[in-house]
Design a protein around this motif. Structure first.
Motif, short mmCIF file in Angstrom:
data_model
loop_
_atom_site.label_atom_id
_atom_site.label_comp_id
_atom_site.label_asym_id
_atom_site.label_seq_id
_atom_site.Cartn_x
_atom_site.Cartn_y
_atom_site.Cartn_z
N GLU A 1 0.82 -1.22 0.00
CA GLU A 1 0.00 0.00 0.00
C GLU A 1 0.85 1.27 0.00
O GLU A 1 0.47 2.27 -0.59
CB GLU A 1 -0.97 -0.04 1.18
CG GLU A 1 -1.99 -1.16 0.98
CD GLU A 1 -3.13 -1.16 1.99
OE1 GLU A 1 -2.88 -0.81 3.15
OE2 GLU A 1 -4.26 -1.53 1.59
N THR A 2 2.00 1.19 0.65
CA THR A 2 2.93 2.32 0.59
C THR A 2 3.33 2.60 -0.86
O THR A 2 3.28 3.74 -1.32
CB THR A 2 4.21 2.01 1.40
OG1 THR A 2 3.86 1.77 2.76
CG2 THR A 2 5.20 3.16 1.33
N VAL A 3 3.75 1.53 -1.53
CA VAL A 3 4.20 1.68 -2.91
C VAL A 3 3.07 2.21 -3.81
O VAL A 3 3.27 3.12 -4.61
CB VAL A 3 4.73 0.33 -3.46
CG1 VAL A 3 4.94 0.40 -4.96
CG2 VAL A 3 6.02 -0.05 -2.75
N VAL A 4 1.89 1.63 -3.65
CA VAL A 4 0.78 2.02 -4.50
C VAL A 4 0.38 3.48 -4.27
O VAL A 4 0.14 4.23 -5.22
CB VAL A 4 -0.44 1.11 -4.27
CG1 VAL A 4 -1.68 1.69 -4.93
CG2 VAL A 4 -0.16 -0.29 -4.82
N SER A 5 0.34 3.88 -3.02
CA SER A 5 -0.11 5.26 -2.77
C SER A 5 0.93 6.25 -3.27
O SER A 5 0.60 7.33 -3.75
CB SER A 5 -0.46 5.48 -1.30
OG SER A 5 0.71 5.53 -0.53
N LYS A 6 2.19 5.87 -3.19
CA LYS A 6 3.23 6.72 -3.77
C LYS A 6 3.04 6.88 -5.28
O LYS A 6 3.14 7.96 -5.84
CB LYS A 6 4.61 6.14 -3.49
CG LYS A 6 5.72 7.04 -4.05
CD LYS A 6 7.09 6.50 -3.89
CE LYS A 6 8.05 7.16 -4.89
NZ LYS A 6 7.74 8.57 -5.21
N MET A 7 2.73 5.76 -5.92
CA MET A 7 2.53 5.76 -7.36
C MET A 7 1.39 6.68 -7.79
O MET A 7 1.53 7.50 -8.70
CB MET A 7 2.17 4.34 -7.80
CG MET A 7 3.13 3.70 -8.74
SD MET A 7 2.64 1.98 -9.01
CE MET A 7 0.92 2.17 -9.49
#
Lengths: 208, 208
Positions: free
Chosen positions: B194-200
């Motif tokens: 979720e960290t990666v996705v929200s950054k994206m």
DNA sequence: GTCTATAACGAGATAGAC
DNA sequence: GTCTATCTCGTTATAGAC
């Protein structure tokens, strides 16, 4: 990996036959390629046997079980990869150049029609013996740690720009490179991979 | 997938027992989960047999070969996924909301400790029978086509911002989501994903 | 459509001669 | 360190009764 620049330490004095690939290493070479192309559950000792023209029993002499073979594979790969990262550091470039060099490590693997060893094993993760799982996790963790440092440095020097923490961005970079390799092997190949990678690096260095 | 909203078309008149999961479907359900967690070469008919308490021979009655089972798996999954994309379109949100909904499809899969079906099969790609390979490629192509349209629309409406072509950015998004799932299953789990996705998503909607 | 039984083959692994 | 031979088990798949 496999770059030149440290020829001296490889020299072995007064050694008659400087065979640089004994059987144990050649087994690893073949096994590595097989894992990277077919996955841990997609190859067998028989495949290696056929390719090296060495009996299966001989393979078991060097690597008694498939789990041990796998663990050894990860250890060698991690060692080499860490060395490659150290080499990038020693080259002394700026953070953007380091990231580019890092991405190039992946490009070299995909060019050989292979998936990242640990990326492939991450797919097989649930079926792996524990020692192998540990190796995969440590490999990823080491990659993220290195990337985090490079990103942090780049942000300080104002040669890299990104939203969020260095750590989150490192996770993001690792994930994206692994995913780009994974997908490119079935859709788009090298061209697609390089498009994605250059977009990624571009985003990190743009100060629009 | 599996969203409500089309209950009517599922109605079957004058059918005594409205069992909604016959054996053939239950086989697919179990096989799907096994592929998503262990890979195509990491499970066998025996695994399904044990779980459903149905003999292996019965499985072969419904899906004569493993290749056919695999092909059917991809076909069902693709159909469902395309439906989910259509549902997102029909919800009529702005491009950023559509991307968020798209990412949420992946989140739902990872929450069940699974890898994207076709992402997993992309790892196994070289060992797959041809019909399955085709299915995987078509799935990815359909995803990229949908994403490309959303991105193109968002750029026009100025609700999304990105460097490079919509197509390249679509490739990038798909790759990154697949990679984030792949890595998160061994390192970091849901939180990392979720960290990666929200950054994206944040990168795509920031107009700094 | 499901079952029992079995075929045919390949997998990982071992014993023991050379 | 490599070989031949063998073991045991798991895998995909089929035959034929119920």
């Amino acid at each position: 990996m496999r770059q030149a620049g440290h020829a001296v330490q490889c020299y072995k004095p007064a050694m008659a036959a400087p065979r640089r690939t004994d059987t144990a290493d050649r087994i690893l070479d073949v096994a590595e390629r097989l894992v990277q192309t077919k996955g841990y559950n997609g190859f067998s000792y028989a495949d290696i046997s056929a390719e090296l023209k060495v009996q299966k029993a001989s393979l078991h002499h060097h690597y008694p079980t498939k789990a041990i073979l796998g663990k050894t594979l990860i250890a060698r790969h991690s060692k080499r990869f860490i060395s490659a990262l150290a080499a990038i550091d020693e080259a002394g470039g700026e953070p953007p150049a380091k990231l580019k060099a890092y991405a190039k490590l992946y490009t070299g693997v995909l060019r050989k029609q292979r998936m990242c060893l640990c990326g492939m094993l991450a797919a097989d993760f649930e079926t792996l013996p524990k020692p192998m799982r540990t190796g995969v996790v440590e490999f990823f963790a080491a990659n993220e740690a290195w990337l985090t440092e490079v990103l942090e440095d780049g942000r300080k020097r104002k040669t890299l720009r990104f939203e969020g923490t260095s750590s989150a961005t490192a996770s993001f970079l690792l994930s994206s490179l692994e995913g780009a390799m994974l997908v490119a092997r079935s859709l788009g190949g090298m061209a697609r991979f390089e498009t994605v990678v250059s977009k990624m690096l571009c985003d990190l260095t743009s100060f629009r």
